[in-house]
Design an enzyme around this catalytic site. Structure first.
Site, PDB file in Angstrom:
ATOM      1  N   HIS A  84      24.997 -28.587  -1.403  1.00  0.00           N
ATOM      2  CA  HIS A  84      23.638 -28.554  -1.938  1.00  0.00           C
ATOM      3  C   HIS A  84      23.374 -27.171  -2.506  1.00  0.00           C
ATOM      4  O   HIS A  84      23.581 -26.163  -1.835  1.00  0.00           O
ATOM      5  CB  HIS A  84      22.599 -28.849  -0.848  1.00  0.00           C
ATOM      6  CG  HIS A  84      21.194 -28.725  -1.361  1.00  0.00           C
ATOM      7  ND1 HIS A  84      20.575 -29.740  -2.063  1.00  0.00           N
ATOM      8  CD2 HIS A  84      20.321 -27.691  -1.351  1.00  0.00           C
ATOM      9  CE1 HIS A  84      19.377 -29.341  -2.433  1.00  0.00           C
ATOM     10  NE2 HIS A  84      19.193 -28.096  -2.011  1.00  0.00           N
ATOM     11  N   ASP A 163       9.327 -36.884   3.519  1.00  0.00           N
ATOM     12  CA  ASP A 163       9.528 -35.664   2.743  1.00  0.00           C
ATOM     13  C   ASP A 163       8.962 -35.818   1.337  1.00  0.00           C
ATOM     14  O   ASP A 163       8.376 -34.887   0.794  1.00  0.00           O
ATOM     15  CB  ASP A 163      11.021 -35.305   2.665  1.00  0.00           C
ATOM     16  CG  ASP A 163      11.239 -34.167   1.681  1.00  0.00           C
ATOM     17  OD1 ASP A 163      10.704 -33.073   1.941  1.00  0.00           O
ATOM     18  OD2 ASP A 163      11.871 -34.380   0.627  1.00  0.00           O
ATOM     19  N   ARG A 170       2.726 -30.420  -0.888  1.00  0.00           N
ATOM     20  CA  ARG A 170       2.968 -28.963  -0.905  1.00  0.00           C
ATOM     21  C   ARG A 170       2.856 -28.414  -2.311  1.00  0.00           C
ATOM     22  O   ARG A 170       2.371 -27.310  -2.530  1.00  0.00           O
ATOM     23  CB  ARG A 170       4.362 -28.662  -0.327  1.00  0.00           C
ATOM     24  CG  ARG A 170       4.437 -28.857   1.183  1.00  0.00           C
ATOM     25  CD  ARG A 170       5.869 -28.934   1.644  1.00  0.00           C
ATOM     26  NE  ARG A 170       6.642 -27.791   1.198  1.00  0.00           N
ATOM     27  CZ  ARG A 170       7.952 -27.820   0.945  1.00  0.00           C
ATOM     28  NH1 ARG A 170       8.635 -28.934   1.124  1.00  0.00           N
ATOM     29  NH2 ARG A 170       8.569 -26.746   0.536  1.00  0.00           N
ATOM     30  N   SER A 185      12.829 -29.942   4.469  1.00  0.00           N
ATOM     31  CA  SER A 185      12.789 -30.870   3.328  1.00  0.00           C
ATOM     32  C   SER A 185      14.200 -31.106   2.786  1.00  0.00           C
ATOM     33  O   SER A 185      14.652 -32.241   2.637  1.00  0.00           O
ATOM     34  CB  SER A 185      11.882 -30.266   2.239  1.00  0.00           C
ATOM     35  OG  SER A 185      12.059 -30.907   1.014  1.00  0.00           O
ATOM     36  N   LYS A 189      16.994 -34.727   3.797  1.00  0.00           N
ATOM     37  CA  LYS A 189      17.656 -35.617   2.830  1.00  0.00           C
ATOM     38  C   LYS A 189      19.171 -35.557   2.985  1.00  0.00           C
ATOM     39  O   LYS A 189      19.862 -36.564   2.892  1.00  0.00           O
ATOM     40  CB  LYS A 189      17.219 -35.244   1.410  1.00  0.00           C
ATOM     41  CG  LYS A 189      15.784 -35.660   1.146  1.00  0.00           C
ATOM     42  CD  LYS A 189      15.223 -35.098  -0.133  1.00  0.00           C
ATOM     43  CE  LYS A 189      14.884 -33.636  -0.017  1.00  0.00           C
ATOM     44  NZ  LYS A 189      14.023 -33.077  -1.028  1.00  0.00           N
TER      45      LYS A 189
HETATM   46  N1  URA Z   1      13.956 -28.698  -2.710  1.00  0.00           N
HETATM   47  C1  URA Z   1      13.569 -29.629  -1.820  1.00  0.00           C
HETATM   48  O1  URA Z   1      14.131 -30.703  -1.754  1.00  0.00           O
HETATM   49  N2  URA Z   1      12.554 -29.323  -1.003  1.00  0.00           N
HETATM   50  C2  URA Z   1      11.907 -28.159  -1.047  1.00  0.00           C
HETATM   51  O2  URA Z   1      11.002 -27.960  -0.269  1.00  0.00           O
HETATM   52  C3  URA Z   1      12.311 -27.204  -1.979  1.00  0.00           C
HETATM   53  C4  URA Z   1      13.346 -27.490  -2.809  1.00  0.00           C
END
Ligand code: URA
Length: 425
Positions: A84, A163, A170, A185, A189
């Site tokens: 990631h 999320d 947010r 967050s 995932k």
């Molecule tokens: N990417 C995400 O998936 N979540 C965040 O909070 C910031 C970047």
């Protein structure tokens, strides 16, 4: 057990530590719509201001995972690994990386997103390939991992729905930047996606989400802790994003450059980072000390790429969309390109049409920028420095404006260090 949202908000406002049960209740009921957006807004602000303990962050991540489905690749019979990146300008590394790692018998389930703002999205890049399809069912994903060993596709709406709701909230309440919220967050995932090993590429610099090293390092450490607590083999690399990666920025252009890397060529920084991340993914997946560069040079990674693109309906040999107009920016003096700022170039590329301002906007596949010179290279007055591409000529002026102050020619350039840190899980 039942809780009261107001009591939980007050507890966090007063620097208290929320219990596991309290966090589970809050996330479950927010997802169901029983805790109101304004209450969750107050909670996210309290978290931004007062932070969370390691245990609270783990509980929040687990509660978000529990809000949706989780994928399981244990029946594949091979190790799985994923990467990631927190996102940057010219960051196309996922494209050569997934097939490269798959060439060593480690399956790569890579769920990716679309771009918003100045950083591009992996799916937008791959959609430049005629016929390529981002949406796969869970069964199609599993089958492709079994047959090809690598898949890059859109994250379905079933993963961590809490999320999705929280991230949108947010975004409009000034609470994106809270490290416990960013880390949970991203990790919710990635853990729900079911990978056994995960390498994080946390970008640092003007073109990155985290501009300074200390913040990026803190984020990386928190994400590594969450992975450890969830039983995922994990590590993080902190890498430079003060200047763009590679020489091509934009959707078709980045696919082109990725294919150059898979053919054994391509810019040194893109190759070096791809190799570094592949070695780290293979190490965590239990296959250390592989000759990764050899698989780029002898066509094994390219074979996997062709199979991966074809399996999703794409034609890896098809010509990629090209922009209608180009504009060459030339050097105004002779010297060394001492600054080529990632954020300025990213915004210029976005304004040319390579990125989107709103989620629902389309992208231009051919739009973007070719860097005729990169930071540290010598240039002569009048020589091409950048070439801008767009389908809409009116966009050149705004793109040029964003480059102002982002380019400097001087006597020398600072040495670029690509790898800035390594946090082992
Ligand atoms: N990417 C995400 O998936 N979540 C965040 O909070 C910031 C970047």
């Amino acid at each position: 057990m039942s809780f009261d949202a107001i009591q939980l908000i007050i507890q966090k406002r007063e620097h208290g530590e929320l219990s596991t049960e309290g966090i589970n209740w809050l996330v479950e009921n927010y997802t169901k719509g029983l805790v109101a957006d304004e209450q969750m807004s107050a909670m996210t602000m309290a978290i931004l201001l007062n932070g969370m303990s390691r245990r609270e962050i783990k509980d929040l991540t687990m509660a978000m995972i529990a809000s949706g489905e989780t994928l399981d690749y244990s029946k594949l019979g091979v190790p799985t690994a994923d990467k990631h990146s927190t996102g940057g300008v010219g960051d196309k590394i996922t494209l050569p990386l997934a097939p490269l790692v798959a060439a060593f018998g480690v399956a790569v389930p890579q769920l990716s997103g679309r771009g918003l703002g100045h950083t591009g999205g992996t799916l937008d890049k791959l959609e430049a390939i005629p016929g390529w399809r981002a949406a796969l069912s869970n069964q199609e994903m599993f089958d492709q991992l079994q047959d090809v060993g690598a898949v890059i596709c859109a994250a379905g709406s079933g993963l961590a729905p809490a999320d999705k709701k929280l991230y949108a909230l947010r975004d409009v309440t000034g609470t994106v930047e809270a490290i416990p919220l960013i880390a949970s967050s991203i990790m919710s995932k990635k853990i729900a996606e079911g990978t056994g090993a995960l390498v994080l590429d946390v970008k640092v610099g003007s073109g990155a989400f985290m501009k300074d090293f200390a913040k990026a390092e803190e984020l990386a450490k928190v994400m590594v802790q969450i992975g450890q607590d969830a039983g995922v083999k994990i590590s993080a690399l902190l890498t430079d994003m003060s200047t763009p990666l590679g020489r091509k920025i934009g959707n078709s252009l980045e696919v082109e450059e990725s294919v150059e890397v898979l053919a054994g060529g391509g810019p040194k920084d893109v190759v070096d980072l791809t190799v570094l991340l592949a070695e780290e993914m293979l190490r965590l997946a239990g296959k250390p000390d592989q000759d990764v560069r050899a698989a780029l040079n002898d066509g094994r990674a390219m074979d996997k790429w062709n199979a991966m693109i074809s399996a999703q309906g794409g034609d890896p040999k098809a010509e990629l969309p090209k922009a209608k107009f180009e504009h060459v920016v030339t050097a105004t003096e002779t010297g060394v390109l001492s600054k080529l700022d990632a954020l300025s170039v990213g915004i210029a590329s976005w304004r040319l049409g390579a990125g989107r301002a709103r989620k629902e906007d389309p992208v231009q596949f051919g739009a973007g920028i070719v860097l005729n010179k990169v930071q540290g290279e010598s240039i002569t007055k009048g020589e091409p420095l950048l070439t801008l591409y767009t389908d809409d000529e009116a966009r050149f002026d705004r793109a040029m404006e964003s480059l102002e102050g982002g380019i400097e020619i001087g006597a020398s350039a600072p040495e670029r260090k690509l790898l800035l840190g390594h946090i082992q899980g």
